[in-house]
Design a protein around this motif. Structure first.
Motif, PDB file in Angstrom:
ATOM      1  N   TRP A  11       0.829  -1.205   0.000  1.00 41.00           N
ATOM      2  CA  TRP A  11       0.000   0.000   0.000  1.00 41.00           C
ATOM      3  C   TRP A  11       0.865   1.257   0.000  1.00 41.00           C
ATOM      4  N   ALA A  12       0.698   2.093  -0.988  1.00 40.89           N
ATOM      5  CA  ALA A  12       1.416   3.368  -1.038  1.00 40.89           C
ATOM      6  C   ALA A  12       0.655   4.433  -0.263  1.00 40.89           C
ATOM      7  N   ASP A  13      -0.642   4.249  -0.112  1.00 39.68           N
ATOM      8  CA  ASP A  13      -1.490   5.205   0.602  1.00 39.68           C
ATOM      9  C   ASP A  13      -2.257   4.424   1.668  1.00 39.68           C
ATOM     10  N   GLN A  14      -1.784   4.498   2.894  1.00 40.80           N
ATOM     11  CA  GLN A  14      -2.358   3.713   3.990  1.00 40.80           C
ATOM     12  C   GLN A  14      -3.823   4.065   4.256  1.00 40.80           C
ATOM     13  N   ARG A  36      -3.253   3.262  -4.823  1.00 43.83           N
ATOM     14  CA  ARG A  36      -1.830   3.426  -5.179  1.00 43.83           C
ATOM     15  C   ARG A  36      -1.103   2.263  -4.510  1.00 43.83           C
ATOM     16  N   PHE A  37      -0.260   1.582  -5.268  1.00 41.16           N
ATOM     17  CA  PHE A  37       0.427   0.426  -4.710  1.00 41.16           C
ATOM     18  C   PHE A  37       1.921   0.485  -5.001  1.00 41.16           C
ATOM     19  N   ARG A  38       2.644  -0.272  -4.225  1.00 39.42           N
ATOM     20  CA  ARG A  38       4.100  -0.343  -4.367  1.00 39.42           C
ATOM     21  C   ARG A  38       4.447  -1.660  -5.046  1.00 39.42           C
ATOM     22  N   SER A  43       8.751   0.994  -7.126  1.00 39.85           N
ATOM     23  CA  SER A  43       8.035   2.064  -7.829  1.00 39.85           C
ATOM     24  C   SER A  43       6.559   2.041  -7.436  1.00 39.85           C
ATOM     25  N   ILE A  44       5.915   3.183  -7.592  1.00 45.83           N
ATOM     26  CA  ILE A  44       4.506   3.329  -7.218  1.00 45.83           C
ATOM     27  C   ILE A  44       3.657   3.271  -8.482  1.00 45.83           C
ATOM     28  N   ASP A  46      -0.646   2.804 -10.092  1.00 40.21           N
ATOM     29  CA  ASP A  46      -2.071   3.025  -9.860  1.00 40.21           C
ATOM     30  C   ASP A  46      -2.820   1.748 -10.203  1.00 40.21           C
TER      31      ASP A  46
END
Length: 150
Positions: A11-14, A36-38, A43-44, A46
């Motif tokens: 998860w890039a955005d908790q 948004r994921f890692r 790299s991030i 969508d």
């Protein structure tokens, strides 16, 4: 398989991830939630995520589908940037349009004045006698008449 998303740190955005989990907990299903994921390389990206709580051997499990839409979102952002640039160019052109009209009007008025001056010079050169034609006044009229018409 076998690891949680928290263990994988995807998860890039908790906060969005918490919203995704709440949707599953409260409704048992989430459809096309933008996330948004890692990636493995860090790299991030969508994604659109859909998930449903199902039972496997009487155990609740999550069946999820994640579609990587990074290319699409990047293309949309490029489109928006190009659109903004075109809108700025249009605004600039619209600001310059009145200046162009003014310049055209001035040029037209100036051309009208030159036409009148040339007409008077031609009348002057026709109306003067041969002896005066060699004088300074007629040489000025002749220079006006022989000037380029552009």
């Amino acid at each position: 398989m076998g690891k949680t998303s928290a263990e994988l740190a995807i998860w890039a955005d908790q906060e969005r991830a918490i919203g995704w989990w709440r949707g599953l907990r409260d409704d048992g299903v989430v459809h096309n939630m933008s996330m948004r994921f890692r990636r493995k390389d860090g790299s991030i990206g969508d994604a659109l995520m859909s998930a449903r709580v199902i039972e496997v051997n009487r155990e609740p499990c999550i069946l999820s589908i994640t579609r990587d839409i990074t290319d699409r979102t990047e293309a949309e952002e490029r489109f928006r940037a190009e659109r903004r640039a075109l809108q700025e160019q249009l605004a600039q052109a619209q600001k310059l349009e009145p200046i162009g009209r003014l310049a055209g009007g001035v040029a037209h008025d100036f051309n009208n004045l030159l036409t009148a001056i040339r007409g008077f010079a031609e009348l002057h050169s026709r109306s003067t006698s041969r002896t005066i034609l060699d004088g300074p006044t007629c040489s000025r009229s002749n220079r006006l008449l022989n000037a380029p018409r552009s």
